[in-house]
Scaffold this motif. Structure first.
Motif, PDB file in Angstrom:
ATOM      1  N   UNK A 298      -9.429  11.266   2.923  1.00 10.30           N
ATOM      2  CA  UNK A 298      -9.808  12.446   2.141  1.00 10.30           C
ATOM      3  C   UNK A 298      -8.895  13.625   2.454  1.00 10.30           C
ATOM      4  N   UNK A 299      -8.497  13.766   3.724  1.00  9.54           N
ATOM      5  CA  UNK A 299      -7.617  14.867   4.111  1.00  9.54           C
ATOM      6  C   UNK A 299      -6.238  14.710   3.473  1.00  9.54           C
ATOM      7  N   UNK A 300      -5.701  13.491   3.445  1.00  4.71           N
ATOM      8  CA  UNK A 300      -4.399  13.246   2.814  1.00  4.71           C
ATOM      9  C   UNK A 300      -4.470  13.520   1.308  1.00  4.71           C
ATOM     10  N   UNK A 301      -5.573  13.112   0.687  1.00  7.81           N
ATOM     11  CA  UNK A 301      -5.749  13.379  -0.744  1.00  7.81           C
ATOM     12  C   UNK A 301      -5.794  14.878  -0.997  1.00  7.81           C
ATOM     13  N   UNK A 302      -6.547  15.583  -0.186  1.00  2.00           N
ATOM     14  CA  UNK A 302      -6.700  17.028  -0.363  1.00  2.00           C
ATOM     15  C   UNK A 302      -5.386  17.765  -0.134  1.00  2.00           C
ATOM     16  N   UNK A 303      -4.648  17.370   0.908  1.00  5.37           N
ATOM     17  CA  UNK A 303      -3.417  18.094   1.268  1.00  5.37           C
ATOM     18  C   UNK A 303      -2.239  17.758   0.357  1.00  5.37           C
ATOM     19  N   UNK A 304      -2.216  16.551  -0.213  1.00  4.39           N
ATOM     20  CA  UNK A 304      -1.027  16.102  -0.936  1.00  4.39           C
ATOM     21  C   UNK A 304      -1.216  15.898  -2.441  1.00  4.39           C
ATOM     22  N   UNK A 305      -2.455  15.774  -2.897  1.00  5.30           N
ATOM     23  CA  UNK A 305      -2.663  15.424  -4.301  1.00  5.30           C
ATOM     24  C   UNK A 305      -3.545  16.399  -5.064  1.00  5.30           C
TER      25      UNK A 305
ATOM     26  N   UNK B 136       0.813  -1.208   0.000  1.00  3.91           N
ATOM     27  CA  UNK B 136       0.000   0.000   0.000  1.00  3.91           C
ATOM     28  C   UNK B 136       0.851   1.265   0.000  1.00  3.91           C
ATOM     29  N   UNK B 137       1.983   1.235   0.701  1.00  7.70           N
ATOM     30  CA  UNK B 137       2.871   2.403   0.728  1.00  7.70           C
ATOM     31  C   UNK B 137       3.429   2.693  -0.663  1.00  7.70           C
ATOM     32  N   UNK B 138       3.758   1.637  -1.422  1.00  5.19           N
ATOM     33  CA  UNK B 138       4.264   1.813  -2.783  1.00  5.19           C
ATOM     34  C   UNK B 138       3.194   2.417  -3.673  1.00  5.19           C
ATOM     35  N   UNK B 139       1.958   1.968  -3.530  1.00  4.93           N
ATOM     36  CA  UNK B 139       0.858   2.523  -4.324  1.00  4.93           C
ATOM     37  C   UNK B 139       0.636   3.991  -3.993  1.00  4.93           C
ATOM     38  N   UNK B 140       0.759   4.346  -2.737  1.00  5.04           N
ATOM     39  CA  UNK B 140       0.597   5.743  -2.332  1.00  5.04           C
ATOM     40  C   UNK B 140       1.722   6.619  -2.883  1.00  5.04           C
ATOM     41  N   UNK B 141       2.953   6.103  -2.830  1.00  2.00           N
ATOM     42  CA  UNK B 141       4.073   6.862  -3.421  1.00  2.00           C
ATOM     43  C   UNK B 141       3.878   7.000  -4.932  1.00  2.00           C
ATOM     44  N   UNK B 142       3.378   5.952  -5.557  1.00  4.10           N
ATOM     45  CA  UNK B 142       3.120   5.999  -6.993  1.00  4.10           C
ATOM     46  C   UNK B 142       2.050   7.021  -7.342  1.00  4.10           C
ATOM     47  N   UNK B 143       1.021   7.115  -6.512  1.00  3.62           N
ATOM     48  CA  UNK B 143      -0.037   8.110  -6.734  1.00  3.62           C
ATOM     49  C   UNK B 143       0.537   9.525  -6.679  1.00  3.62           C
ATOM     50  N   UNK B 144       1.443   9.760  -5.729  1.00  2.00           N
ATOM     51  CA  UNK B 144       2.064  11.092  -5.613  1.00  2.00           C
ATOM     52  C   UNK B 144       2.901  11.415  -6.847  1.00  2.00           C
ATOM     53  N   UNK B 145       3.669  10.433  -7.325  1.00  2.00           N
ATOM     54  CA  UNK B 145       4.468  10.639  -8.535  1.00  2.00           C
ATOM     55  C   UNK B 145       3.566  10.888  -9.740  1.00  2.00           C
ATOM     56  N   UNK B 146       2.478  10.148  -9.834  1.00  2.00           N
ATOM     57  CA  UNK B 146       1.570  10.304 -10.974  1.00  2.00           C
ATOM     58  C   UNK B 146       0.975  11.706 -10.999  1.00  2.00           C
ATOM     59  N   UNK B 147       0.517  12.180  -9.852  1.00  2.00           N
ATOM     60  CA  UNK B 147      -0.095  13.510  -9.794  1.00  2.00           C
ATOM     61  C   UNK B 147       0.927  14.599 -10.089  1.00  2.00           C
ATOM     62  N   UNK B 148       2.152  14.435  -9.596  1.00  2.00           N
ATOM     63  CA  UNK B 148       3.178  15.470  -9.760  1.00  2.00           C
ATOM     64  C   UNK B 148       3.794  15.502 -11.151  1.00  2.00           C
ATOM     65  N   UNK B 149       3.947  14.340 -11.790  1.00  2.00           N
ATOM     66  CA  UNK B 149       4.692  14.291 -13.052  1.00  2.00           C
ATOM     67  C   UNK B 149       3.854  13.921 -14.280  1.00  2.00           C
ATOM     68  N   UNK B 150       2.731  13.265 -14.089  1.00  2.00           N
ATOM     69  CA  UNK B 150       1.947  12.796 -15.243  1.00  2.00           C
ATOM     70  C   UNK B 150       0.663  13.589 -15.446  1.00  2.00           C
TER      71      UNK B 150
ATOM     72  N   UNK C   4     -11.324   7.700  -5.039  1.00  2.00           N
ATOM     73  CA  UNK C   4     -11.091   6.269  -5.217  1.00  2.00           C
ATOM     74  C   UNK C   4      -9.778   5.859  -4.556  1.00  2.00           C
ATOM     75  N   UNK C   5      -8.904   6.826  -4.331  1.00  2.00           N
ATOM     76  CA  UNK C   5      -7.611   6.533  -3.712  1.00  2.00           C
ATOM     77  C   UNK C   5      -7.752   6.144  -2.244  1.00  2.00           C
ATOM     78  N   UNK C   6      -8.974   6.235  -1.717  1.00  2.00           N
ATOM     79  CA  UNK C   6      -9.220   5.671  -0.389  1.00  2.00           C
ATOM     80  C   UNK C   6      -8.911   4.180  -0.382  1.00  2.00           C
ATOM     81  N   UNK C   7      -9.095   3.536  -1.531  1.00  2.00           N
ATOM     82  CA  UNK C   7      -8.880   2.086  -1.623  1.00  2.00           C
ATOM     83  C   UNK C   7      -7.418   1.695  -1.438  1.00  2.00           C
ATOM     84  N   UNK C   8      -6.509   2.668  -1.580  1.00  2.00           N
ATOM     85  CA  UNK C   8      -5.092   2.352  -1.340  1.00  2.00           C
ATOM     86  C   UNK C   8      -4.627   2.952  -0.016  1.00  2.00           C
ATOM     87  N   UNK C   9      -5.586   3.255   0.851  1.00  3.23           N
ATOM     88  CA  UNK C   9      -5.259   3.647   2.218  1.00  3.23           C
ATOM     89  C   UNK C   9      -5.154   5.126   2.487  1.00  3.23           C
ATOM     90  N   UNK C  10      -5.502   5.977   1.537  1.00  6.32           N
ATOM     91  CA  UNK C  10      -5.424   7.423   1.750  1.00  6.32           C
ATOM     92  C   UNK C  10      -6.750   7.967   2.274  1.00  6.32           C
TER      93      UNK C  10
END
Length: 252
Positions: free
Chosen positions: A78-85, A43-57, A70-76
């Motif tokens: 709503x607050x983490x999504x809002x603050x980081x993605x 799950x940590x790898x998927x979360x790091x991948x989500x951050x890379x995707x949002x920042x670079x892709x 939908x990123x709740x399914x990988x353990x994030x």
């Protein structure tokens, strides 16, 4: 009716054109590296991948069939999504779209950047899975001053997209055999990146894991259900076998 048929032919031609790079790679050329599939259960790898995707892709490519929540399914949360993605006023429930106009994108870049929601499924070939292709593709960029962008790629020769992760990997030159002009498997590092080779490979693995998850979010649940069904059938087979023996024991 003629217009309808013509539109179908155009759509088919467009789909074939989009598939050609993967088909060419599958038919020969560079062998694809194996994507580290264990990251799909990390799950940590998927979360790091989500951050890379949002920042670079997500600057040029959309993922219009996935909502941020939908990123709740990988353990994030709503607050983490809002603050980081979320960076440009999107809401947690919005689709992962971009603000770039498709007509302007085509004018600026020569082609409209494709949506990446299903790219990990569409790029599969004889050389491996779509994840294998993406993992190889994102790790085989090299400097090529003969190209308009200054970049080329071993998995997708003459690619139109520049190396968006160059700050992480650094700049390097691919070394080709002088006689055969084939890739020797070696690179010359021109400028260092922010990451070592191992760190960069790990980061790309995280990114590809997220893109693979994004293409099929229910894959993990389906696998678990499949294992449960197989276990149930195995137990039921034993019960059915013993019942059958009991029913027929007095019949000769």
């Amino acid at each position: 009716m003629k217009k309808f048929i013509a539109s179908l032919l155009v759509a088919a031609a467009t789909s074939l054109t989009a598939f050609l790079p993967a088909a060419q790679a599958a038919g020969g050329g560079l062998a694809w590296d194996k994507f580290p599939v264990e990251k799909m259960n990390d799950q940590a790898a998927l979360q790091r991948g989500a951050k890379l995707f949002v920042n670079y892709c997500l600057n040029c490519h959309s993922a219009a069939f996935v909502r941020f929540n939908k990123l709740r399914d990988i353990g994030l949360t709503d607050l983490q999504i809002k603050d980081n993605l979320l960076f440009t006023g999107e809401k947690v429930g919005d689709l992962m779209k971009i603000s770039m106009d498709s007509r302007q994108a085509k004018e600026w870049l020569g082609a409209t950047p494709p949506d990446l929601t299903l790219v990990a499924r569409s790029r599969a070939g004889h050389n491996g899975t779509g994840a294998d292709y993406l993992y190889t593709y994102l790790r085989t960029y090299y400097r090529d001053e003969t190209k308009a962008t200054g970049w080329n790629n071993l998995a997708f020769p003459s690619v139109g997209m520049p190396h968006v992760l160059w700050e992480l990997q650094g700049e390097r030159r691919a070394i080709f055999d002088e006689k055969t002009h084939e890739f020797t498997g070696k690179y010359e590092q021109l400028k260092p990146g922010k990451m070592s080779t191992a760190e960069y490979d790990g980061a790309v693995g995280d990114l590809v894991a997220f893109m693979t998850w994004m293409a099929e979010p229910a894959q993990g649940l389906r696998t678990k259900l499949g294992l449960f069904v197989l276990a149930f059938l195995a137990v039921f087979f034993v019960i059915a076998w013993r019942l059958n023996a009991a029913f027929w024991k007095d019949i000769k």
